[in-house]
Design an enzyme around this catalytic site. Structure first.
Site, PDB file in Angstrom:
ATOM      1  N   HIS A   1      44.880  31.237  30.984  1.00 44.56           N
ATOM      2  CA  HIS A   1      46.411  31.564  31.350  1.00 44.56           C
ATOM      3  C   HIS A   1      47.158  31.137  29.946  1.00 44.56           C
ATOM      4  CE1 HIS A   1      46.745  32.324  35.662  1.00 44.56           C
ATOM      5  NE2 HIS A   1      45.757  31.491  35.718  1.00 44.56           N
TER       6      HIS A   1
ATOM      7  N   ASP B   1      46.494  34.190  27.491  1.00 45.03           N
ATOM      8  CA  ASP B   1      46.425  35.257  26.936  1.00 45.03           C
ATOM      9  C   ASP B   1      47.756  35.904  27.065  1.00 45.03           C
ATOM     10  OD1 ASP B   1      46.420  35.392  29.633  1.00 45.03           O
ATOM     11  OD2 ASP B   1      45.352  37.290  29.867  1.00 45.03           O
TER      12      ASP B   1
ATOM     13  N   GLY C   1      36.297  37.340  39.595  1.00 46.45           N
ATOM     14  CA  GLY C   1      36.841  36.970  38.363  1.00 46.45           C
ATOM     15  C   GLY C   1      35.697  37.159  37.144  1.00 46.45           C
TER      16      GLY C   1
ATOM     17  N   SER D   1      35.304  40.384  36.070  1.00 46.87           N
ATOM     18  CA  SER D   1      35.725  41.616  35.560  1.00 46.87           C
ATOM     19  C   SER D   1      35.002  42.867  35.960  1.00 46.87           C
ATOM     20  CB  SER D   1      35.830  41.381  34.085  1.00 46.87           C
ATOM     21  OG  SER D   1      37.115  42.246  33.847  1.00 46.87           O
TER      22      SER D   1
ATOM     23  N   ASP E   1      39.640  41.537  29.120  1.00 51.84           N
ATOM     24  CA  ASP E   1      38.465  41.966  30.025  1.00 51.84           C
ATOM     25  C   ASP E   1      37.796  43.390  29.280  1.00 51.84           C
ATOM     26  OD1 ASP E   1      39.575  39.980  31.341  1.00 51.84           O
ATOM     27  OD2 ASP E   1      40.194  41.586  33.022  1.00 51.84           O
TER      28      ASP E   1
ATOM     29  N   TYR F   1      50.500  34.200  39.951  1.00 50.93           N
ATOM     30  CA  TYR F   1      50.511  34.533  38.301  1.00 50.93           C
ATOM     31  C   TYR F   1      51.838  34.726  37.897  1.00 50.93           C
ATOM     32  CZ  TYR F   1      49.107  37.625  34.573  1.00 50.93           C
ATOM     33  OH  TYR F   1      48.659  38.170  33.177  1.00 50.93           O
TER      34      TYR F   1
HETATM   35  P1  ADP Z   1      37.135  41.414  39.129  1.00 53.15           P
HETATM   36  O1  ADP Z   1      37.442  42.463  38.008  1.00 53.15           O
HETATM   37  O2  ADP Z   1      37.250  40.109  38.840  1.00 53.15           O
HETATM   38  O3  ADP Z   1      35.823  41.788  39.829  1.00 53.15           O
HETATM   39  P2  ADP Z   1      39.401  42.828  40.522  1.00 53.15           P
HETATM   40  O4  ADP Z   1      40.007  42.612  41.836  1.00 53.15           O
HETATM   41  O5  ADP Z   1      40.190  42.870  39.054  1.00 53.15           O
HETATM   42  O6  ADP Z   1      38.299  41.680  40.326  1.00 53.15           O
HETATM   43  O7  ADP Z   1      38.391  44.065  40.700  1.00 53.15           O
HETATM   44  C1  ADP Z   1      37.519  44.416  41.779  1.00 53.15           C
HETATM   45  C2  ADP Z   1      37.809  45.681  42.249  1.00 53.15           C
HETATM   46  O8  ADP Z   1      37.361  46.818  41.077  1.00 53.15           O
HETATM   47  C3  ADP Z   1      37.086  46.130  43.577  1.00 53.15           C
HETATM   48  O9  ADP Z   1      37.986  45.673  44.729  1.00 53.15           O
HETATM   49  C4  ADP Z   1      36.821  47.530  43.599  1.00 53.15           C
HETATM   50  O10 ADP Z   1      38.170  48.220  43.733  1.00 53.15           O
HETATM   51  C5  ADP Z   1      36.808  47.839  42.086  1.00 53.15           C
HETATM   52  N1  ADP Z   1      35.170  47.868  41.620  1.00 53.15           N
HETATM   53  C6  ADP Z   1      34.349  47.010  41.328  1.00 53.15           C
HETATM   54  N2  ADP Z   1      33.132  47.226  41.366  1.00 53.15           N
HETATM   55  C7  ADP Z   1      33.045  48.468  42.011  1.00 53.15           C
HETATM   56  C8  ADP Z   1      31.861  49.136  42.557  1.00 53.15           C
HETATM   57  N3  ADP Z   1      30.754  48.910  41.852  1.00 53.15           N
HETATM   58  N4  ADP Z   1      32.299  50.486  42.959  1.00 53.15           N
HETATM   59  C9  ADP Z   1      33.448  50.870  43.277  1.00 53.15           C
HETATM   60  N5  ADP Z   1      34.554  49.855  42.870  1.00 53.15           N
HETATM   61  C10 ADP Z   1      34.359  48.902  42.173  1.00 53.15           C
HETATM   62 MG    MG Z   2      39.793  42.373  37.034  1.00 56.20          MG
END
Ligand code: ADP
Ligand code: MG
Length: 396
Positions: free
Chosen positions: A40, A42, A131, A133, A179, A229
């Site tokens: 927090h 960045d 989390g 990414s 990220d 946030y």
């Molecule tokens: P984080 O980046 O921490 O994993 P986010 O909420 O920023 O969490 O991103 C997650 C989103 O990214 C998922 O809800 C989806 O929409 C997309 N995503 C991640 N991995 C995949 C995947 N393998 N196939 C399709 N969409 C994906």
């Molecule tokens: Mg993300």
């Protein structure tokens, strides 16, 4: 490990062939990331210290002779159909996951890239929404696949900014640059110190096999994350204005006592987190250089306490993992632990003694389940290499 596992690549290749009845021509991969310390800050003139992790997102592509990019994901049923002849806008995505590739495509089309119609398969070992990414890895891997298909090459920074913009404008997440930078520029056995004020990046060697990183996903996500946030960001801007400083770097820990009377209790707590976390992150870099793992661990515990008490972005499940980590302590194989990422759920990161890592993993899992009734998904990782592009066949 510095590339996606054979299993992931083989599984993705088989899925591609089944979905599209042809073989892919291009393959790109991008890792997830974990932030060791610097949370927090960045968006508060601070530093972050992430590493790419050996959990990957893979994108496979082949031309399909149409004017559409058709994307299938191993995680979702629906196919995403992105039309190459109409300018991409966020509302063209029927579900959230399609917004990520759509945003990346928008960046390419804006640059006048000539992209052919494509069949694309995406598959990943990065847990979604925990989390680590997965979203940036998606953008980066898809962007690398598009570069190959369009026969162009973006610089690393250009690619990171294009992907960040996709996340801002299409997914609606106002993330910093960490990220995408970590996924693209991660280096094996290194952390990346990113100065979020100047965007300068310095690789920090962390190549002592006696310590490992243990990432534990609490498997909870409280809905407060995005609204809180925005509130924290507003609190920090307000505190800065009331203190009359333009950058948090103008204050040091020892200045805090003298400015405490200028802020109300809440704003003072926010300021204290920011100023002390900036200092902790700089101290962490020194501890890593000196291989002082106990000192680094203490900084991680202190970071967690500050995030929980002063910044108020933790939650009972994250706190539970950190309490378990403290129970084990150095003799039990844990130097330090903290929440990582935005908070209100998601993952923790622990610095552990490699020789005791498996025992720590089981202890965490058993005790977390006992306290919360929820399964903990944990794994041991080391800083991994950033995004790769692989050409897997000749297109002549
Ligand atoms: P984080 O980046 O921490 O994993 P986010 O909420 O920023 O969490 O991103 C997650 C989103 O990214 C998922 O809800 C989806 O929409 C997309 N995503 C991640 N991995 C995949 C995947 N393998 N196939 C399709 N969409 C994906
Ligand atoms: Mg993300």
């Amino acid at each position: 490990m510095s590339a996606p596992s054979e299993n992931l690549s083989a599984s993705a290749l088989a899925h591609f062939a089944k979905a599209f009845q042809q073989a892919p021509l291009w393959m790109a991969s991008a890792p997830g990331r974990v932030n060791l310390i610097g949370e927090h800050i960045d968006y508060n003139d601070g530093f972050v210290l992430p590493a790419a992790i050996d959990r990957y997102f893979i994108a496979l592509a082949a031309p399909n002779g149409s004017r559409e990019i058709r994307i299938r994901s191993s995680h979702f049923e629906e196919e995403a159909v992105l039309c190459l002849d109409t300018p991409p806008t966020p509302d063209k995505a029927t579900t959230l996951w399609m917004r990520y590739p759509l945003g990346v495509l928008a960046g390419f089309l804006e640059r006048g890239a000539k992209i052919p119609g494509l069949d694309v398969w995406v598959e990943s070992t990065i847990p979604l929404g925990s989390g680590l990414s997965s979203s940036a890895a998606f953008e980066v891997a898809f962007s690398s696949a598009l570069e190959q298909a369009a026969g162009l090459s973006l610089s690393q920074v250009e690619k990171a900014l294009l992907c960040q913009r996709a996340e801002h404008e299409f997914a609606g997440v106002p993330c910093g640059i960490m990220d995408q930078f970590a996924s693209i520029m991660g280096r094996k056995d290194h952390l990346l110190l990113i100065d979020c004020q100047s965007q300068e990046m310095t690789p920090i060697a962390m190549n002592d096999d006696s310590v490992s990183l243990l990432v534990a996903n609490t498997n909870v996500k409280h809905s407060l994350a995005s609204s809180e946030y925005a509130k924290r960001k507003a609190d920090c801007d307000e505190a800065k204005a009331q203190l009359g400083v333009t950058s948090w770097r103008e204050l040091r820990e020892e200045d805090l006592a003298s400015v405490s009377g200028l802020l109300d209790d809440v704003l003072y707590k926010r300021a204290r987190h920011v100023v002390t976390e900036i200092q902790r992150t700089q101290n962490a870099v020194e501890a890593i250089a000196d291989k002082c793992w106990e000192e680094l661990g203490e900084l991680m515990f202190a970071s967690h306490d500050s995030l929980a008490k002063d910044y108020e972005v933790s939650c009972p499940e994250l706190d539970t993992v950190v309490v378990i980590a403290r129970e084990l302590g150095v003799s039990g194989g844990v130097y330090g632990a903290r929440m990582t990422g935005g908070g209100f759920g998601g993952s923790t990161i622990s610095l552990v003694n490699t020789s005791q890592a498996q025992a720590v993993l089981s202890y965490y899992g058993d005790h977390y389940q006992e306290h919360t009734g929820i399964q903990l998904d944990a794994f041991i990782t080391r800083p991994a290499h950033g995004a790769h592009a692989l050409r897997i066949a000749s297109d002549s």
